[in-house]
Design a protein around this motif. Structure first.
Motif, PDB file in Angstrom:
ATOM      1  N   ARG A 132       0.809  -1.223   0.000  1.00 17.20           N
ATOM      2  CA  ARG A 132       0.000   0.000   0.000  1.00 17.20           C
ATOM      3  C   ARG A 132       0.845   1.277   0.000  1.00 17.20           C
ATOM      4  NH1 ARG A 132      -4.176  -0.094   3.155  1.00 17.20           N
ATOM      5  NH2 ARG A 132      -3.967  -2.110   4.192  1.00 17.20           N
ATOM      6  N   SER A 133       2.092   1.195   0.426  1.00 18.79           N
ATOM      7  CA  SER A 133       2.934   2.398   0.499  1.00 18.79           C
ATOM      8  C   SER A 133       3.428   2.880  -0.858  1.00 18.79           C
ATOM      9  CB  SER A 133       4.148   2.136   1.398  1.00 18.79           C
ATOM     10  OG  SER A 133       3.753   1.895   2.717  1.00 18.79           O
ATOM     11  N   LYS A 134       3.279   2.062  -1.899  1.00 19.26           N
ATOM     12  CA  LYS A 134       3.707   2.519  -3.221  1.00 19.26           C
ATOM     13  C   LYS A 134       2.953   3.787  -3.599  1.00 19.26           C
ATOM     14  CE  LYS A 134       2.323   0.215  -6.918  1.00 19.26           C
ATOM     15  NZ  LYS A 134       2.318  -0.769  -8.044  1.00 19.26           N
ATOM     16  N   GLY A 135       3.706   4.769  -4.090  1.00 19.34           N
ATOM     17  CA  GLY A 135       3.084   6.018  -4.487  1.00 19.34           C
ATOM     18  C   GLY A 135       2.734   6.939  -3.344  1.00 19.34           C
ATOM     19  N   MET A 136       3.168   6.586  -2.127  1.00 14.99           N
ATOM     20  CA  MET A 136       2.869   7.372  -0.934  1.00 14.99           C
ATOM     21  C   MET A 136       4.159   7.927  -0.336  1.00 14.99           C
ATOM     22  SD  MET A 136      -0.439   7.027  -0.733  1.00 14.99           S
ATOM     23  CE  MET A 136      -0.886   7.473   0.954  1.00 14.99           C
ATOM     24  N   PRO A 137       4.058   8.927   0.549  1.00 20.29           N
ATOM     25  CA  PRO A 137       5.257   9.469   1.198  1.00 20.29           C
ATOM     26  C   PRO A 137       5.933   8.427   2.082  1.00 20.29           C
ATOM     27  CG  PRO A 137       3.391  10.973   1.438  1.00 20.29           C
ATOM     28  CD  PRO A 137       2.839   9.690   0.900  1.00 20.29           C
ATOM     29  N   GLU A 138       7.222   8.630   2.343  1.00 23.83           N
ATOM     30  CA  GLU A 138       7.960   7.747   3.245  1.00 23.83           C
ATOM     31  C   GLU A 138       7.373   7.800   4.654  1.00 23.83           C
ATOM     32  OE1 GLU A 138      12.082   8.696   3.253  1.00 23.83           O
ATOM     33  OE2 GLU A 138      12.497   7.643   1.371  1.00 23.83           O
ATOM     34  N   GLY A 139       7.631   6.725   5.405  1.00 22.21           N
ATOM     35  CA  GLY A 139       7.176   6.704   6.787  1.00 22.21           C
ATOM     36  C   GLY A 139       6.581   5.359   7.146  1.00 22.21           C
ATOM     37  N   GLU A 140       5.778   5.337   8.193  1.00 18.47           N
ATOM     38  CA  GLU A 140       5.201   4.097   8.684  1.00 18.47           C
ATOM     39  C   GLU A 140       3.999   3.692   7.844  1.00 18.47           C
ATOM     40  OE1 GLU A 140       2.906   2.628  12.702  1.00 18.47           O
ATOM     41  OE2 GLU A 140       4.719   3.846  12.963  1.00 18.47           O
ATOM     42  N   SER A 141       3.919   2.388   7.560  1.00 26.69           N
ATOM     43  CA  SER A 141       2.785   1.847   6.823  1.00 26.69           C
ATOM     44  C   SER A 141       2.399   0.517   7.454  1.00 26.69           C
ATOM     45  CB  SER A 141       3.132   1.688   5.336  1.00 26.69           C
ATOM     46  OG  SER A 141       1.997   1.286   4.591  1.00 26.69           O
ATOM     47  N   GLU A 142       1.686  -0.327   6.679  1.00 26.81           N
ATOM     48  CA  GLU A 142       1.151  -1.570   7.236  1.00 26.81           C
ATOM     49  C   GLU A 142       1.110  -2.626   6.156  1.00 26.81           C
ATOM     50  OE1 GLU A 142      -2.125  -4.437   7.598  1.00 26.81           O
ATOM     51  OE2 GLU A 142      -1.968  -2.777   6.178  1.00 26.81           O
ATOM     52  N   LEU A 143       1.368  -3.892   6.550  1.00 23.58           N
ATOM     53  CA  LEU A 143       1.233  -5.030   5.652  1.00 23.58           C
ATOM     54  C   LEU A 143       0.760  -6.215   6.467  1.00 23.58           C
ATOM     55  CD1 LEU A 143       1.699  -6.246   2.784  1.00 23.58           C
ATOM     56  CD2 LEU A 143       3.966  -6.925   3.571  1.00 23.58           C
ATOM     57  N   GLY A 144      -0.457  -6.673   6.193  1.00 20.56           N
ATOM     58  CA  GLY A 144      -0.995  -7.827   6.900  1.00 20.56           C
ATOM     59  C   GLY A 144      -1.047  -7.656   8.403  1.00 20.56           C
ATOM     60  N   GLY A 145      -1.357  -6.448   8.854  1.00 14.81           N
ATOM     61  CA  GLY A 145      -1.432  -6.175  10.281  1.00 14.81           C
ATOM     62  C   GLY A 145      -0.092  -5.913  10.941  1.00 14.81           C
ATOM     63  N   GLN A 146       0.978  -5.896  10.165  1.00 20.63           N
ATOM     64  CA  GLN A 146       2.316  -5.660  10.696  1.00 20.63           C
ATOM     65  C   GLN A 146       2.793  -4.255  10.315  1.00 20.63           C
ATOM     66  OE1 GLN A 146       4.656  -9.710   9.990  1.00 20.63           O
ATOM     67  NE2 GLN A 146       3.424  -9.185   8.222  1.00 20.63           N
ATOM     68  N   LYS A 147       3.492  -3.603  11.224  1.00 20.88           N
ATOM     69  CA  LYS A 147       4.055  -2.295  10.925  1.00 20.88           C
ATOM     70  C   LYS A 147       5.176  -2.427   9.902  1.00 20.88           C
ATOM     71  CE  LYS A 147       3.057   0.326  15.146  1.00 20.88           C
ATOM     72  NZ  LYS A 147       3.659   1.099  16.264  1.00 20.88           N
ATOM     73  N   VAL A 148       5.167  -1.537   8.934  1.00 16.47           N
ATOM     74  CA  VAL A 148       6.195  -1.510   7.903  1.00 16.47           C
ATOM     75  C   VAL A 148       6.736  -0.089   7.831  1.00 16.47           C
ATOM     76  CG1 VAL A 148       6.634  -1.745   5.426  1.00 16.47           C
ATOM     77  CG2 VAL A 148       5.138  -3.372   6.581  1.00 16.47           C
ATOM     78  N   PHE A 149       8.041   0.018   7.626  1.00 19.50           N
ATOM     79  CA  PHE A 149       8.680   1.330   7.573  1.00 19.50           C
ATOM     80  C   PHE A 149       9.294   1.520   6.187  1.00 19.50           C
ATOM     81  CE2 PHE A 149       8.541  -0.212  11.869  1.00 19.50           C
ATOM     82  CZ  PHE A 149       8.037   0.876  12.570  1.00 19.50           C
ATOM     83  N   VAL A 150       8.915   2.605   5.530  1.00 17.94           N
ATOM     84  CA  VAL A 150       9.356   2.882   4.163  1.00 17.94           C
ATOM     85  C   VAL A 150      10.362   4.021   4.176  1.00 17.94           C
ATOM     86  CG1 VAL A 150       8.641   3.534   1.842  1.00 17.94           C
ATOM     87  CG2 VAL A 150       7.129   2.122   3.253  1.00 17.94           C
ATOM     88  N   LYS A 151      11.541   3.742   3.628  1.00 23.44           N
ATOM     89  CA  LYS A 151      12.588   4.748   3.522  1.00 23.44           C
ATOM     90  C   LYS A 151      13.497   4.391   2.356  1.00 23.44           C
ATOM     91  CE  LYS A 151      16.165   7.183   6.166  1.00 23.44           C
ATOM     92  NZ  LYS A 151      16.917   7.252   7.436  1.00 23.44           N
ATOM     93  N   ASP A 152      13.884   5.388   1.584  1.00 19.85           N
ATOM     94  CA  ASP A 152      14.814   5.203   0.462  1.00 19.85           C
ATOM     95  C   ASP A 152      14.321   4.135  -0.516  1.00 19.85           C
ATOM     96  OD1 ASP A 152      16.505   7.101   1.627  1.00 19.85           O
ATOM     97  OD2 ASP A 152      17.576   5.573   2.777  1.00 19.85           O
ATOM     98  N   LYS A 153      13.009   4.163  -0.788  1.00 18.59           N
ATOM     99  CA  LYS A 153      12.369   3.253  -1.742  1.00 18.59           C
ATOM    100  C   LYS A 153      12.415   1.794  -1.307  1.00 18.59           C
ATOM    101  CE  LYS A 153      12.881   6.192  -5.805  1.00 18.59           C
ATOM    102  NZ  LYS A 153      13.265   6.258  -7.237  1.00 18.59           N
ATOM    103  N   GLN A 154      12.570   1.567   0.010  1.00 18.69           N
ATOM    104  CA  GLN A 154      12.553   0.216   0.567  1.00 18.69           C
ATOM    105  C   GLN A 154      11.496   0.128   1.657  1.00 18.69           C
ATOM    106  OE1 GLN A 154      16.575  -1.425   1.455  1.00 18.69           O
ATOM    107  NE2 GLN A 154      17.339   0.478   0.590  1.00 18.69           N
ATOM    108  N   ALA A 155      10.791  -1.016   1.710  1.00 17.44           N
ATOM    109  CA  ALA A 155       9.790  -1.263   2.742  1.00 17.44           C
ATOM    110  C   ALA A 155      10.264  -2.423   3.610  1.00 17.44           C
ATOM    111  CB  ALA A 155       8.438  -1.591   2.104  1.00 17.44           C
ATOM    112  N   ARG A 156      10.390  -2.180   4.907  1.00 18.71           N
ATOM    113  CA  ARG A 156      10.914  -3.216   5.805  1.00 18.71           C
ATOM    114  C   ARG A 156      10.091  -3.299   7.081  1.00 18.71           C
ATOM    115  NH1 ARG A 156      16.075  -5.031   4.412  1.00 18.71           N
ATOM    116  NH2 ARG A 156      17.083  -3.842   2.735  1.00 18.71           N
ATOM    117  N   LEU A 157      10.047  -4.539   7.650  1.00 16.09           N
ATOM    118  CA  LEU A 157       9.482  -4.712   8.972  1.00 16.09           C
ATOM    119  C   LEU A 157      10.434  -4.105  10.003  1.00 16.09           C
ATOM    120  CD1 LEU A 157       8.300  -8.458   8.783  1.00 16.09           C
ATOM    121  CD2 LEU A 157       6.971  -6.381   8.281  1.00 16.09           C
ATOM    122  N   ALA A 158       9.982  -4.056  11.253  1.00 10.93           N
ATOM    123  CA  ALA A 158      10.811  -3.467  12.312  1.00 10.93           C
ATOM    124  C   ALA A 158      12.137  -4.204  12.478  1.00 10.93           C
ATOM    125  CB  ALA A 158      10.036  -3.466  13.626  1.00 10.93           C
TER     126      ALA A 158
END
Length: 382
Positions: free
Chosen positions: A275-301
């Protein structure tokens, strides 16, 4: 619908290159050929495309979401809006809504939502179930508590809720329950895809998996005494392999290795976007898990890569940047192969009778415009 003609363009039809050609279309391709064969028809809207290249519309068979939305939310209005943005911004003219390992209730909700959205938006041509029938050892960003053994009855139920839209399923073939499951898939035109799997090559040689979900990622690795999932897919010429060409999920050298080994006819570009594609960097969500987007990468904690924010035009250009692929090869990997594998006979090429799904790119392969069923979309400026 007004009949349009794009003329004096370079055209990559999917199996040929026309240096100075035209395409005549409404919602379908009516004619395509060299300018020397062009005929004027009264009432046609003629559009000069000099200096531009026309290619088939992109097909993404592995994408969870983007633009703040996710297929797992099961909201038909949001799924429809999301796919419209993907068409306009990314040139995706055929889309498989991708789920993930979750509770039965959440997957059921997603199936209903995707079916309703697909009834409105013909760009949605399938569902890719990524899990829950996977290996806990290679779960990646999939929540372990919902992982299950392969269950054909459960898959049948979900497919019924989706209106028969399930076209691709990621599973672990090494599971003892996999054989009956594979038979169900093949009987219902569902492609079995090895992924999130700890299978050995010996196990895979007796499996019916013909597709690899995000090759290299979340699977038993290639080693000198055990080829694993990655080695098996490299060695089996007929298997199709997804590649996430963002430069993070797979380093360029390994993308080049896959391209050299598989060839452009068996690789499919995917975004695996969330869901973070096309959105500003920062905190997002995937399957109920927190995801952090920075430098075009999405990672869990914990740092695990969690899907991507890759946009399809970047995957298309990266295919030529990171490998020896040329534009013709990139067209195969972005559209033609997907249409061939999944029997999308009206997609994956610019030919008479096919849907008028086309992307217009410039000399640097930047996406400029898209036609989806003949409807015109201009990409927003970056």
């Amino acid at each position: 619908m007004t009949v349009k003609v794009l003329k004096h363009a370079t055209i990559y039809t999917g199996d040929d290159i026309i240096d100075d050609g035209f395409v005549r279309f409404d919602d379908k391709i009516l004619a395509v050929g060299a300018m020397e064969d062009f005929k004027n028809y009264p009432g046609d809207e003629v559009i000069l495309a000099t200096g531009k290249t026309i290619i088939p519309g992109f097909i993404d068979v592995h994408s969870h979401g983007g633009y703040g939305f996710d297929a797992m939310d099961g909201n038909a209005d949001e799924i429809d809006a999301m796919v419209q943005k993907m068409t306009k911004n990314e040139g995706i003219t055929t889309y498989f809504a991708t789920t993930m390992t979750q509770s039965n209730a959440n997957i059921e909700k997603a199936m209903r939502g995707v079916k309703t959205a697909a009834d409105r938006n013909p760009v949605i041509k399938g569902v890719h179930l990524e899990g829950p029938f996977i290996s806990a050892k290679f779960k990646g960003a999939q929540p372990e508590q919902y992982i299950k053994d392969p269950d054909p009855e459960l898959l049948d139920h979900w497919n019924e809720l989706a209106g028969g839209l399930v076209k691709l399923i990621t599973y672990a073939p090494e599971d003892d329950h996999a054989k009956e499951f594979e038979d169900y898939c093949l009987a219902h035109n569902i492609v079995p895809a090895v992924g999130h799997s700890n299978a050995t090559r010996e196990q895979l040689l007796t499996s019916k998996a013909s597709h690899a979900t995000h090759l290299y990622n979340a699977q038993r690795e290639f080693k000198h005494r055990e080829p694993g999932v990655t080695g098996h897919v490299m060695l089996e010429n007929n298997m199709y392999a997804e590649l996430i060409m963002d430069g993070f999920h797979i380093v360029p050298d390994m993308l080049e290795l896959a391209f050299d080994q598989k060839g452009p006819e068996r690789i499919e570009l995917v975004t695996d976007s969330m869901r973070s594609k096309g959105m500003p960097e920062g905190e997002s969500e995937l399957g109920g898990q927190k995801v952090f987007v920075k430098d075009k990468q999405a990672r869990l904690a914990d740092g695990t890569l969690a899907g991507s924010v890759l946009e399809f035009p970047d995957a298309f250009k990266n295919a030529m940047k990171f490998t020896e692929a040329d534009l013709y090869d990139a067209v195969l990997m972005s559209s033609v192969n997907q249409a061939n594998e999944f029997g999308l006979t009206s997609k994956g090429g610019i030919a008479v009778g096919k849907d008028a799904d086309m992307n217009i790119i410039d000399n640097a392969a930047n996406l400029l415009e898209t036609y989806s069923y003949g409807r015109h979309f201009v990409r927003d400026a970056d």
